[in-house]
Write an enzyme that holds these catalytic residues in place. Structure first.
Site, PDB file in Angstrom:
ATOM      1  N   CYS A 112     -60.864  -9.503  41.778  1.00  0.00           N
ATOM      2  CA  CYS A 112     -59.944  -8.735  42.617  1.00  0.00           C
ATOM      3  C   CYS A 112     -59.042  -9.610  43.492  1.00  0.00           C
ATOM      4  O   CYS A 112     -58.056  -9.129  44.028  1.00  0.00           O
ATOM      5  CB  CYS A 112     -60.717  -7.758  43.490  1.00  0.00           C
ATOM      6  SG  CYS A 112     -61.753  -6.605  42.561  1.00  0.00           S
ATOM      7  N   HIS A 141     -56.875  -5.740  49.907  1.00  0.00           N
ATOM      8  CA  HIS A 141     -57.380  -5.252  48.634  1.00  0.00           C
ATOM      9  C   HIS A 141     -57.959  -3.859  48.845  1.00  0.00           C
ATOM     10  O   HIS A 141     -58.735  -3.620  49.763  1.00  0.00           O
ATOM     11  CB  HIS A 141     -58.458  -6.203  48.108  1.00  0.00           C
ATOM     12  CG  HIS A 141     -59.249  -5.675  46.961  1.00  0.00           C
ATOM     13  ND1 HIS A 141     -58.662  -5.051  45.879  1.00  0.00           N
ATOM     14  CD2 HIS A 141     -60.594  -5.667  46.728  1.00  0.00           C
ATOM     15  CE1 HIS A 141     -59.616  -4.685  45.029  1.00  0.00           C
ATOM     16  NE2 HIS A 141     -60.778  -5.053  45.521  1.00  0.00           N
ATOM     17  N   ASN A 154     -59.881   1.378  43.202  1.00  0.00           N
ATOM     18  CA  ASN A 154     -59.929  -0.083  43.147  1.00  0.00           C
ATOM     19  C   ASN A 154     -59.406  -0.517  41.781  1.00  0.00           C
ATOM     20  O   ASN A 154     -60.037  -0.277  40.759  1.00  0.00           O
ATOM     21  CB  ASN A 154     -61.376  -0.550  43.346  1.00  0.00           C
ATOM     22  CG  ASN A 154     -61.516  -2.068  43.321  1.00  0.00           C
ATOM     23  OD1 ASN A 154     -60.626  -2.781  42.891  1.00  0.00           O
ATOM     24  ND2 ASN A 154     -62.665  -2.542  43.773  1.00  0.00           N
TER      25      ASN A 154
END
Length: 313
Positions: free
Chosen positions: A112, A238, A268
């Site tokens: 990520c 994020h 996500n």
């Protein structure tokens, strides 16, 4: 030389999957998912769409936005954990589809945190003088490696892509500060199970790590840029979990209105998370030329990274 983003684009698939979908077969609820994660819906790519397809759509938009001819792109870096295949890379598939003339193309895996790692890598290639314009893409089709029967992870992930052209920008703009790191001791907490090829996560441990590292990295990268919290116009974390994001925002000491929140609409999306948020805030008119942004992420590895960036070509 000031190095930053000269063009930007993003893409999310058409299929919208709301929380109610999981209520139909998992022991969960829309209310619980929203409370614990902030997610209301996410996007899933079609069966015949793979990561390179998502990357292509975002890249075309970024090249158009930059005003460059595609032949001026001299390198491709794709941040992804979900390549179409183990090899060839998504970057080489993208190079072929874009019709770029045999430019060097690599995939970069930092989970990520990948888009941030990609931007910093591109910055170094440009600052060295080796290349003038580097295409950086964060793209993931997480739906293909998500265990849809695992209540702890099925609800979290979505698909998407974002792309940036990194090169020389006008004086005073571009990347002002960088903070990167990793800790392999945390690898067992977030990984892909190679027997079943799906994501496995120790949610409690990842949460504790993320709450600490997102705040630390954000404050450090602002200090490295010689700035203070009051100088930040937009905080783009994020988009993993709203509680983690809020903790980082509070640690950085900026107003709630300055934090980008797209986890509710995209979930996500790993390496696509931060660029999808940038694209959304641009569409809303909340990012303007000369605005100072803080981008921060964490991911499997465990990895983390943050960038202070002054927006504009």
């Amino acid at each position: 030389m000031d190095i930053g983003i000269k063009g930007f684009g993003a893409y999310y698939p058409e299929r919208v999957v709301k929380n109610e979908y999981f209520e139909s077969y998992l022991d969960t609820s829309d209310e619980w998912i929203k409370k614990m994660t902030g997610i209301k819906e996410r996007r899933y790519a079609a069966e015949d769409q793979d990561t390179s397809d998502l990357a292509y759509e975002a890249s075309v938009k970024a090249i158009e936005d930059s005003g460059l001819d595609k032949d001026e792109i001299e390198m491709i870096i794709v941040a992804t954990s979900t390549g179409d295949k183990p090899f060839p890379t998504v970057a080489t598939l993208l190079q072929k589809r874009l019709g770029l003339n045999k430019v060097p193309s690599i995939d970069q895996l930092a989970a990520c945190t990948g888009f941030i790692y990609g931007l910093v890598t591109a910055q170094q290639y440009v600052s060295s003088g080796l290349y003038k314009n580097v295409l950086v893409v964060g793209a993931d089709k997480l739906s293909k490696i998500t265990d849809m029967n695992d209540r702890g992870t099925a609800i979290l992930f979505g698909d998407g892509a974002g792309a940036a052209i990194v090169g020389e920008v006008s004086e005073g703009r571009g990347i002002l500060g960088v903070e990167l790191g990793s800790d392999g001791n945390g690898a067992p907490h977030l990984y892909q199970d190679m027997d079943q090829h799906v994501i496995r996560m120790n949610g409690r441990e990842v949460f504790k790590f993320a709450v600490r590292i997102m705040g630390e990295a954000s404050t450090k990268v602002v200090e490295k840029a010689g700035l203070q919290s009051d100088d930040i116009d937009m905080f783009i974390p994020h988009q993993a979990n709203i509680r983690i994001m809020e903790s980082a925002r509070e640690r950085l000491g900026i107003e709630k209105e300055k934090m980008s929140v797209t986890v509710d609409r995209y979930g996500n999306t790993s390496a696509a998370s931060i660029p999808l948020s940038i694209a959304y805030e641009l569409e809303q008119g909340k990012i303007k030329d000369n605005d100072t942004l803080v981008l921060v992420g964490f991911g499997g590895g465990l990895t983390w990274g943050a960038i202070t960036l002054r927006w504009g070509k």
